[in-house]
Design a protein around this motif. Structure first.
Motif, PDB file in Angstrom:
ATOM      1  N   PRO A 186      -3.800   2.506   3.237  1.00 40.01           N
ATOM      2  CA  PRO A 186      -3.531   1.217   3.116  1.00 40.01           C
ATOM      3  C   PRO A 186      -4.994   0.618   2.580  1.00 40.01           C
ATOM      4  O   PRO A 186      -5.946   0.977   3.164  1.00 40.01           O
ATOM      5  N   GLY A 187      -4.811  -0.233   1.590  1.00 38.28           N
ATOM      6  CA  GLY A 187      -5.962  -1.161   1.266  1.00 38.28           C
ATOM      7  C   GLY A 187      -7.013  -0.435   0.495  1.00 38.28           C
ATOM      8  O   GLY A 187      -8.340  -0.968   0.108  1.00 38.28           O
ATOM      9  N   ILE A 188      -6.743   0.658  -0.263  1.00 34.58           N
ATOM     10  CA  ILE A 188      -7.586   1.265  -1.357  1.00 34.58           C
ATOM     11  C   ILE A 188      -7.753   0.290  -2.363  1.00 34.58           C
ATOM     12  O   ILE A 188      -8.978   0.216  -2.964  1.00 34.58           O
ATOM     13  N   THR A 189      -7.115  -0.678  -2.964  1.00 37.85           N
ATOM     14  CA  THR A 189      -7.202  -1.605  -3.867  1.00 37.85           C
ATOM     15  C   THR A 189      -7.481  -3.004  -3.067  1.00 37.85           C
ATOM     16  O   THR A 189      -6.830  -3.638  -2.498  1.00 37.85           O
ATOM     17  N   VAL A 190      -8.647  -3.506  -3.053  1.00 43.01           N
ATOM     18  CA  VAL A 190      -9.045  -4.666  -2.475  1.00 43.01           C
ATOM     19  C   VAL A 190      -9.254  -5.796  -3.613  1.00 43.01           C
ATOM     20  O   VAL A 190      -8.752  -6.932  -3.096  1.00 43.01           O
ATOM     21  N   LEU A 248      -3.265  -6.847  -8.334  1.00 46.26           N
ATOM     22  CA  LEU A 248      -3.315  -7.490  -6.970  1.00 46.26           C
ATOM     23  C   LEU A 248      -3.630  -6.510  -6.048  1.00 46.26           C
ATOM     24  O   LEU A 248      -3.277  -5.317  -6.182  1.00 46.26           O
ATOM     25  N   PRO A 249      -4.149  -7.090  -5.047  1.00 44.85           N
ATOM     26  CA  PRO A 249      -4.729  -5.953  -3.784  1.00 44.85           C
ATOM     27  C   PRO A 249      -3.193  -5.638  -3.030  1.00 44.85           C
ATOM     28  O   PRO A 249      -2.092  -6.323  -3.217  1.00 44.85           O
ATOM     29  N   GLY A 250      -3.163  -4.458  -2.609  1.00 45.60           N
ATOM     30  CA  GLY A 250      -2.131  -3.811  -1.946  1.00 45.60           C
ATOM     31  C   GLY A 250      -1.661  -4.727  -0.619  1.00 45.60           C
ATOM     32  O   GLY A 250      -2.424  -4.956   0.212  1.00 45.60           O
ATOM     33  N   THR A 251      -0.452  -5.279  -0.609  1.00 50.10           N
ATOM     34  CA  THR A 251      -0.141  -5.985   0.510  1.00 50.10           C
ATOM     35  C   THR A 251       1.183  -5.879   1.014  1.00 50.10           C
ATOM     36  O   THR A 251       2.017  -5.694   0.185  1.00 50.10           O
ATOM     37  N   PRO A 277       0.836  -1.068   0.105  1.00 47.22           N
ATOM     38  CA  PRO A 277       0.038   0.034  -0.090  1.00 47.22           C
ATOM     39  C   PRO A 277       0.943   1.409  -0.112  1.00 47.22           C
ATOM     40  O   PRO A 277       1.794   1.285   0.631  1.00 47.22           O
ATOM     41  N   ASN A 278       0.454   2.306  -0.807  1.00 53.03           N
ATOM     42  CA  ASN A 278       1.058   3.398  -0.743  1.00 53.03           C
ATOM     43  C   ASN A 278       2.359   3.405  -1.573  1.00 53.03           C
ATOM     44  O   ASN A 278       3.359   4.420  -1.530  1.00 53.03           O
ATOM     45  N   SER A 279       2.810   2.425  -2.312  1.00 52.00           N
ATOM     46  CA  SER A 279       3.870   2.425  -3.166  1.00 52.00           C
ATOM     47  C   SER A 279       3.500   3.230  -4.701  1.00 52.00           C
ATOM     48  O   SER A 279       4.483   3.068  -5.469  1.00 52.00           O
TER      49      SER A 279
END
Length: 726
Positions: free
Chosen positions: A35-39, A58-61, A13-15
């Motif tokens: 974090p978690g905007i793309t789920v 892919l979801p941010g992780t 997230p935030n990358s």
């Protein structure tokens, strides 16, 4: 000859992963700074020459260990769909932390291309990276990118295509030494896994062994399909865990994490990072010394939230007046063009008034969405989550629960549906469930109209402060109920809060406008579909079956008698008598409307529960509006207006309804406070209930949210009304 490549896009997230996805594919989706905007998994396509890349976003992780839903989704996509290449997007400013995910991807064996994003920010900090050296040490392509400007995007595609041609679909796992305590056990477990059946071929045996040592529940469930193998592996894990605890006072998972970071550190120390001059403290760090200070931080946060209310109502007042006037004109025009009767009533009261009552608040909603977008894109929203984590943990919630609360209306004007969906980012199922059940307490945009109405009548001198108090009350009840649930029905350990605070950025006006419009359009679409249907149904329920013929005849006789008196010569010469008779005509019409409403389906339902709701200060007309609000909270104001028989006065004109409530002796400040508390806390709207079912995976919890919330709301409202009445 054309060819197609399947590529995965991974990253913390935030990358800047979502921004890079947009730059690659041209897709437009919301870009936030928390974090978690793309789920969900999203896909796009990019074509270069005769090669087409189908990109899976892919979801941010932060890792690929199955602690959260997004980690599971990301890992299953990689293992089940086996993409030809994975592009891992890293924030170059925090390279060591971001490489942790890259190492895990390499351990799976998937061909990886590293996209070192935000290189412009890194250089402003006075730091340089030798990307060629990093590529040599990791034995994979490394590309410098600045996603927001598109720099490096074309080269990234070229490197991905070249790597696919080089590897030809072959996955080669990276083997890291995990020290003398774990390596022998990993080797033995790998041998057992390689010989036995039970794991998909896409899972490298050594990788599975490491996951067993990490206690990965998802991988353990695969192993349980072969009980003999599972028992053997579990025995080895238990023995080495006891050994590590006895000798090192730690556990295998911690050792694995330490060795991964050790591997990363050893790579970076080999001439990868170069500091050209003494690294200065970033501007974001200086700002955080004030904005996230233990004492000043929360005070500033509350002031910002209060400022949002003040500026929203000051700026939004004029365009809201325009919208009210527009829909009032539409109602008057329809009334003059359509002959009096049921069809006119349907168009004016059912459609124009119902939908207009919702759309009238669009300017205010758009202002709030614009401010929320600014807070998200600037990076401050992540700080709110960071500061509230300590408070949330006391109540059994997680720092990441802050975002679902805010999106649901923690800053008034949100919507519980995306708020509930935002709870997907929570790792713990129990913390997620507690968040799902309490997020609908927030002051969503659908509740705002009735709060504005009641505050305007009973708290004229302090409207902004009163609405701010409503929001804080919603937060307080959400936390209290969450604590109650976590102590009873949803017991479980809290999970640690890990969040990377993004640097502060100045959002672009174009981005803010896009985000505001996307959210507002969802609100408008709801008004044109769901709310339209509900408004028509409520109109029908409040219109039919109408009065019996005998009762209708009684009112007609009264009207005829008064009309006859009005037409007499004696009355025509007396203005006072004429005015009295005209008032009597209006009174008879009102009595007829009240009787007709009482005899309707909605009226009978409202009066049937009047004996109970009177303890909370609600009469049968308020009951009708609240029942309609179960379908959608937006219809409460318009239904109240119709229920109070305002005749030809626009029922959605809050001033007209406000005057009616102000002069009604049954309405007091106690009634208003009780109603606001009930609307704040009772059953979520139907669409939110469906969203809760989807996220919780069961209708049981969706039904619980309807029943429990309504009972709890009625209890609180009754207590408040009785105390204030005394």
């Amino acid at each position: 000859m054309s060819k197609t490549i399947k590529a995965a896009l991974a990253g913390n997230p935030n990358s800047g992963k979502t921004t890079l996805f947009n730059a690659l594919t041209g897709a437009r989706q919301h870009v936030g700074n928390y974090p978690g905007i793309t789920v969900d998994k999203k896909e796009g396509r990019v074509t270069r020459g005769d090669t087409t890349l189908n990109i899976i976003d892919l979801p941010g992780t932060y890792s690929l260990t199955a602690f959260s839903q997004e980690e599971l989704v990301a890992r299953h996509v990689l293992l089940d769909e086996r993409p030809d290449v994975c592009v891992d997007v890293l924030n170059a400013a925090v390279l060591e932390r971001n490489l942790y995910l890259a190492v895990q991807l390499m351990e799976m064996g998937i061909p990886v291309v590293l996209a070192l994003n935000m290189m412009d920010e890194l250089k402003r900090q006075g730091t340089e990276l030798d990307t060629k050296r990093l590529s040599e040490l990791l034995k994979l392509p490394v590309v410098e990118t600045v996603a927001k400007s598109g720099k490096g995007v074309d080269r990234l595609v070229e490197e991905a295509v070249a790597l696919v041609e080089k590897t030809q679909g072959k996955w080669t796992p990276l083997n890291i030494s995990y020290g003398p305590d774990l390596d022998p056990v990993i080797a033995e477990m790998t041998e057992h896994i390689g010989k036995a059946k039970g794991f998909p071929e896409s899972m490298p045996p050594r990788w599975v062994a490491v996951k067993y040592l990490e206690g990965d529940d998802d991988i353990l469930s695969y192993g349980e399909r072969n009980p003999e193998l599972h028992a053997k592996l579990s025995e080895l894990v238990e023995k080495v865990a006891e050994h590590c605890q006895a000798t090192l006072q730690t556990y295998p998972e911690a050792i694995i994490a330490d060795y991964r970071y050790g591997f990363i550190s050893s790579v970076l120390k080999q001439g990868v990072i170069k500091v050209s001059h003494e690294q200065r403290v970033a501007t974001s760090d200086n700002m955080d010394k004030v904005l996230t200070h233990k004492l000043l931080g929360p005070v500033i946060m509350l002031l910002i939230l209060y400022f949002i209310y003040q500026i929203t109502f000051v700026v939004g007042e004029i365009p809201m007046g325009w919208m009210e006037s527009f829909f009032g004109w539409m109602g008057d025009t329809a009334t003059s063009l359509i002959p009096e009767g049921l069809f006119q009533s349907l168009i004016v009261s059912g459609i124009i008034d119902g939908v207009g009552g919702v759309l009238g608040f669009v300017p205010l909603i758009m202002i709030i969405f614009f401010i929320i977008s600014f807070l998200e894109d600037s990076g401050y929203m992540a700080r709110i989550a960071y500061m509230l984590d300590r408070v949330f943990r006391i109540f059994g919630l997680h720092g990441c629960s802050v975002m679902p609360f805010i999106v649901s209306g923690g800053i008034a004007g949100g919507c519980a549906v995306p708020g509930v969906m935002a709870a997907r980012t929570l790792r713990s199922p129990k913390e997620k469930l507690a968040t799902l059940l309490t997020a609908p307490f927030m002051t969503c945009g659908a509740k705002l109209p009735v709060f504005i109405l009641l505050v305007g009548v009973f708290f004229k001198e302090h409207q902004g402060l009163a609405l701010f108090a409503v929001t804080l009350t919603a937060w307080a009840f959400a936390l209290i109920v969450a604590k109650l649930l976590r102590m009873t029905l949803i017991k479980g350990e809290s999970t640690p809060f890990v969040m990377e605070l993004p640097p502060y950025r100045l959002p672009t006006l174009r981005g803010l406008l896009i985000h505001t419009w996307e959210r507002s359009w969802q609100y408008i679409k709801k008004a044109g579909t769901v709310i339209l249907a509900i408004s028509i149904l409520l109109w029908a329920a409040m219109t039919f079956p109408g009065l019996p013929e005998s009762e209708q005849a009684k009112y007609e006789q009264q009207t005829a008698a008064i009309t006859a008196q009005l037409e007499s010569p004696e009355v025509q010469t007396s203005e006072d008598t004429k005015a009295q008779l005209e008032d009597q005509l209006v009174e008879v019409a009102d009595q007829e409307a009240q009787a007709s409403l009482r005899n309707s389906v909605a009226g009978k339902l409202g009066t049937s529960i009047d004996g109970i709701t009177k303890y909370a200060g609600f009469d049968w007309r308020t009951n009708i509006a609240l029942i309609g609000g179960i379908a959608a909270k937006e219809v409460i104001v318009s239904t109240l207006g119709t229920a109070y028989s305002l005749g030809e006065v626009d029922p959605d004109d809050s001033q007209s309804l406000a005057e009616k409530l102000a002069t009604d002796k049954t309405w007091t400040m106690a009634t208003a406070v009780s109603l606001m508390l009930f609307i704040m806390l009772y059953a979520p709207c139907f669409v939110t209930v469906v969203a809760i079912k989807q996220e919780a995976g069961s209708w049981k919890w969706a039904a619980f949210s309807v029943v429990f919330n309504t009972v709890f709301a009625f209890a609180i409202s009754t207590i408040a009304y009785q105390i204030l009445t005394i």
